[in-house]
Design an enzyme around this catalytic site. Structure first.
Site, PDB file in Angstrom:
ATOM      1  N   HIS A 165       8.116 -16.438  24.832  1.00  0.00           N
ATOM      2  CA  HIS A 165       9.502 -16.236  25.260  1.00  0.00           C
ATOM      3  C   HIS A 165       9.674 -14.794  25.732  1.00  0.00           C
ATOM      4  O   HIS A 165       9.717 -13.855  24.934  1.00  0.00           O
ATOM      5  CB  HIS A 165      10.454 -16.544  24.091  1.00  0.00           C
ATOM      6  CG  HIS A 165      11.890 -16.243  24.379  1.00  0.00           C
ATOM      7  ND1 HIS A 165      12.807 -15.950  23.387  1.00  0.00           N
ATOM      8  CD2 HIS A 165      12.582 -16.178  25.549  1.00  0.00           C
ATOM      9  CE1 HIS A 165      13.980 -15.719  23.931  1.00  0.00           C
ATOM     10  NE2 HIS A 165      13.876 -15.847  25.234  1.00  0.00           N
ATOM     11  N   ASN A 188      17.098 -15.931  19.655  1.00  0.00           N
ATOM     12  CA  ASN A 188      18.323 -16.648  20.041  1.00  0.00           C
ATOM     13  C   ASN A 188      19.052 -17.228  18.839  1.00  0.00           C
ATOM     14  O   ASN A 188      20.264 -17.398  18.859  1.00  0.00           O
ATOM     15  CB  ASN A 188      17.985 -17.753  21.041  1.00  0.00           C
ATOM     16  CG  ASN A 188      17.806 -17.199  22.443  1.00  0.00           C
ATOM     17  OD1 ASN A 188      18.303 -16.121  22.764  1.00  0.00           O
ATOM     18  ND2 ASN A 188      17.083 -17.909  23.282  1.00  0.00           N
TER      19      ASN A 188
END
Length: 733
Positions: A464, A514
């Site tokens: 990511h 996140n």
């Protein structure tokens, strides 16, 4: 072997060479300081020695202080750590003052021996503070070298004389960018700024240093601040010009730090107070303020997270013990902003890149993105025309999957859709080598589910990246249920090659970053719905040291993306979905076409150029502001706990395996209050018991999302800390 060696040539010039064994960069520790001082004493006492060159046996001069020295100085003082730190710092000052005065008669300023610092390359921190105490600094013309005092970036300030010497050499205003911002310069720019004295060809460095030593006069080795009649450049605090400088500096520091970074305030206080007294007294003031900062838990936490732990992770602290997995050729699937950014950072690191997209013009635009970044670098003088050609030549933009046949790593960065990702996975695996690792760049989709499209799930992993890829330093590596050690090692080695900081987490909804960012944004939006003044929400966050308030952050990431994530999360969680109150606001904003910065309208208003103009004035009309507003600390606790409790739950559930990664990842990934050292460091600062008490009050008023996790309650009951309990990480840090 010692860190310093000593030799005297036939012309009576002594050379003290700094060359720490088995290290790529020189760093100073307590033992080497004693050795250096011994050689300085030897040179000053030897009548045959006419002067001294302080040199390096490496391509660079020095990278700074071994920060473990700080802990040793504290420990040596037992119950009086502040005394131990102050005394230890004053020993450094004593050594540098010995170099500076060089045996001269202090009254007549005669009889001293010239001492020159010869810098072949980078000189940072104490690696510049020691040269600043020398009588001349000569640097090799090495454009890759970095010269400066970056201590402020890790929560401290130059405390070994650098603060006092640089302000007296340049003046407070000219020194400010180097002290308060940690600005680094190449040798030519450092000379132009007045930090160093000469820049010469690398092959002439030592001969020029010797020439200067042999020609120096008594006047050449008297520092301006030791000379009669010295006045600080730009004026001292009570000089009319100096007064304005210090007033402005105080406002600037508070504006940039919001008062939460102790080092910046301490540095400014040291400069102000030091400018009012003689130099030797000023050094004591610097030492006092430096001690004050080192005793502050915020600074200790910043040093641990931003220097010690960050460096450990970059060196592979959690890398599986498998053979080297250096990437030779990477295939990037998808030439959008993320894929193009990944292609650029890979090519810029010297890796061959195949950039694939469904259409050739799209692939070409991806390569053009890299060209645009390089062009900006050329305008700033950071990139040469030759470098640009080299980097672009490494990127093969194409639609042909056959070009992937020699790639040892694939990074897929296509649209966030399971079907699209599955399709490109199958196409790539049809041609890549059997041993190649396949990485998917995703911020929300479960890695274990994506791996179902792979014929070799043990070689499938999540990577990511954060946007923009070329600027964001964190990379989150996600292990699926079947991901093997070689895949993890490959991902870590790749991240090391592109000079970013990795954290490794296990697969779960939203992974780690996140998982913590979304509750922060949601809490801010929830407060809008409750009638909390939007400016109070945003400023509460900024006063905590967050770079962006939650409303500005959702504008930057786009409101329609938030809607998409909310819908997907609700579909997955069903009746357990907790954020319906948030969706009322978020969906209404999207329905109004206010999608954030990309539409030049969101929680903030924007002008025709896309520049943010302030909060949208109609927010209060759509969601009326309540007559009674909450206390500042109440808002701050909600914003802070929304994030840190998710970090604790991630650790509790095994998503995080190392609290170092939780702290470093939070700071680098979304700018979590850097002064705190990260979520776990902050909880240690306030104490688990206090954290549980805050959670109890918030839970009573706002609901179960603020319930203290079992792990936090257990630490509180036993009087423990995160870094105390998780000893494997505490020791490693």
């Amino acid at each position: 072997m010692t860190d310093f060696t000593y030799a005297v040539d036939a012309d009576g010039v002594a050379t003290i060479t700094w060359d720490v064994p088995n290290k790529s960069m020189n760093v100073l520790n307590l033992d080497s300081m004693v050795t250096l001082e011994g050689f300085v004493d030897q040179a000053l006492a030897d009548d045959k020695v006419k002067g001294v060159i302080l040199a390096s046996g490496k391509k660079d001069f020095a990278g700074g202080m071994d920060l473990n020295v700080i802990a040793k100085m504290k420990e040596s003082a037992g119950d009086y750590p502040a005394r131990g730190l102050f005394d230890g710092i004053m020993k450094f000052h004593g050594l540098e003052r010995k170099i500076e005065l060089a045996g001269m008669d202090f009254k007549t300023k005669k009889g001293g021996k010239p001492i020159v610092a010869a810098l072949p390359g980078t000189a940072l921190g104490i690696g510049l503070e020691i040269p600043l105490s020398c009588h001349r600094i000569i640097a090799a013309d090495n454009p890759k070298a970095k010269i400066g005092l970056p201590e402020i970036m890790v929560g401290i300030f130059p405390g070994a004389g650098g603060t006092m010497r640089l302000t007296r050499k340049l003046g407070a205003m000219a020194a400010a960018p180097f002290l308060l911002e940690g600005k680094l310069s190449d040798p030519k720019k450092a000379k132009a700024a007045g930090i160093i004295d000469e820049v010469v060809a690398p092959e002439e460095l030592m001969s020029r240093a010797k020439e200067w030593v042999l020609s120096a006069t008594d006047a050449d080795i008297v520092k301006p601040w030791d000379a009669k009649g010295y006045k600080m450049p730009g004026g001292a605090p009570y000089h009319p010009a100096g007064f304005m400088t210090f007033v402005g500096a105080s406002a600037m520091v508070h504006g940039k730090t919001q008062g939460v970074y102790p080092a910046a305030k301490a540095l400014l206080a040291a400069v102000y107070e030091g400018a009012l007294v003689p130099f030797d007294t000023a050094l004591k003031i610097e030492a006092r303020w430096f001690t004050n900062v080192l005793m502050n838990p915020s600074s200790a936490a910043m040093i641990r997270s931003l220097f010690i732990n960050k460096e450990a992770l970059e060196k592979g602290a959690n890398r599986p013990k498998v053979e080297d997995q250096t990437v030779k050729k990477v295939g990037v699937l998808g030439a959008g902003m993320m894929g193009a950014g990944i292609a650029y950072v890979s090519a810029n690191a010297g890796i061959e890149v195949v950039l694939i997209d469904a259409a050739q013009d799209a692939a070409d635009r991806g390569k053009a993105h890299a060209e645009g970044i390089l062009d900006k670098g050329m305008k700033r003088g950071k990139v040469t025309a030759e470098k640009k050609v080299e980097v672009l030549a490494r990127i093969n933009a194409t639609t042909d999957y056959a070009a992937l046949e020699s790639c040892d790593l694939i990074v897929e960065a296509v649209f966030e859709d399971m079907g699209v990702k599955a399709d490109v996975t199958a196409k790539a695996e049809a041609v890549i080598p059997a041993g190649a690792i396949f990485a998917t760049n995703t911020s929300t989709l479960p890695i274990s589910d994506l791996a179902k499209a792979s014929k070799r799930p043990e070689q499938f992993i999540g990577i990511h990246f954060f946007s923009p890829v070329d600027k964001m330093m964190l990379v989150e590596i996600i292990k699926g249920k079947e991901t093997g050690d070689v895949a993890v090692a490959k991902a870590l080695d790749f991240v090391r090659q592109i000079r970013k900081t990795p954290i490794v987490v296990n697969d779960a909804r939203f992974f780690y970053a996140n998982r913590c960012i979304i509750p922060y944004i949601n809490e801010g939006i929830r407060m809008v719905a409750e009638g909390v003044e939007p400016a109070l929400i945003e400023n509460s966050a900024k006063l905590l040291g967050f770079p962006l308030g939650p409303l500005q952050l959702v504008d930057e990431t786009s409101i329609d993306l938030g809607v998409k994530i909310a819908k997907a999360t609700k579909a997955a969680m069903g009746d357990a979905y907790p954020d319906s109150a948030v969706d009322e606001v978020l969906f209404a904003m999207a329905d109004k076409g206010r999608l954030g910065r990309k539409s030049s309208s969101g929680f903030y208003a924007y002008d025709e150029k896309g520049s943010r103009q302030g909060l949208w004035q109609e927010l209060g009309a759509v969601w009326p502001v309540a007559d009674t507003q909450p206390d500042l600390h109440e808002v701050q606790h909600r914003l802070m706990m929304a994030q840190v409790l998710e970090a604790v739950r991630a650790l509790e559930e095994g998503v995080l395996e190392d609290i170092r990664e939780g702290d470093v990842g939070a700071i680098l990934g979304w700018g979590f209050a850097p002064w705190s050292g990260g979520p776990f460091a902050w909880l240690d600062i306030i104490g688990a018991e206090q954290a549980v008490a805050i959670c109890g009050g918030l839970e009573n008023r706002y609901g179960a999302r603020f319930a203290a996790p079992k792990l936090l309650r257990d630490l509180a009951a036993k009087g423990e800390t995160f870094y105390g309990r998780f000893t494997h990480t505490a020791k490693a840090a």
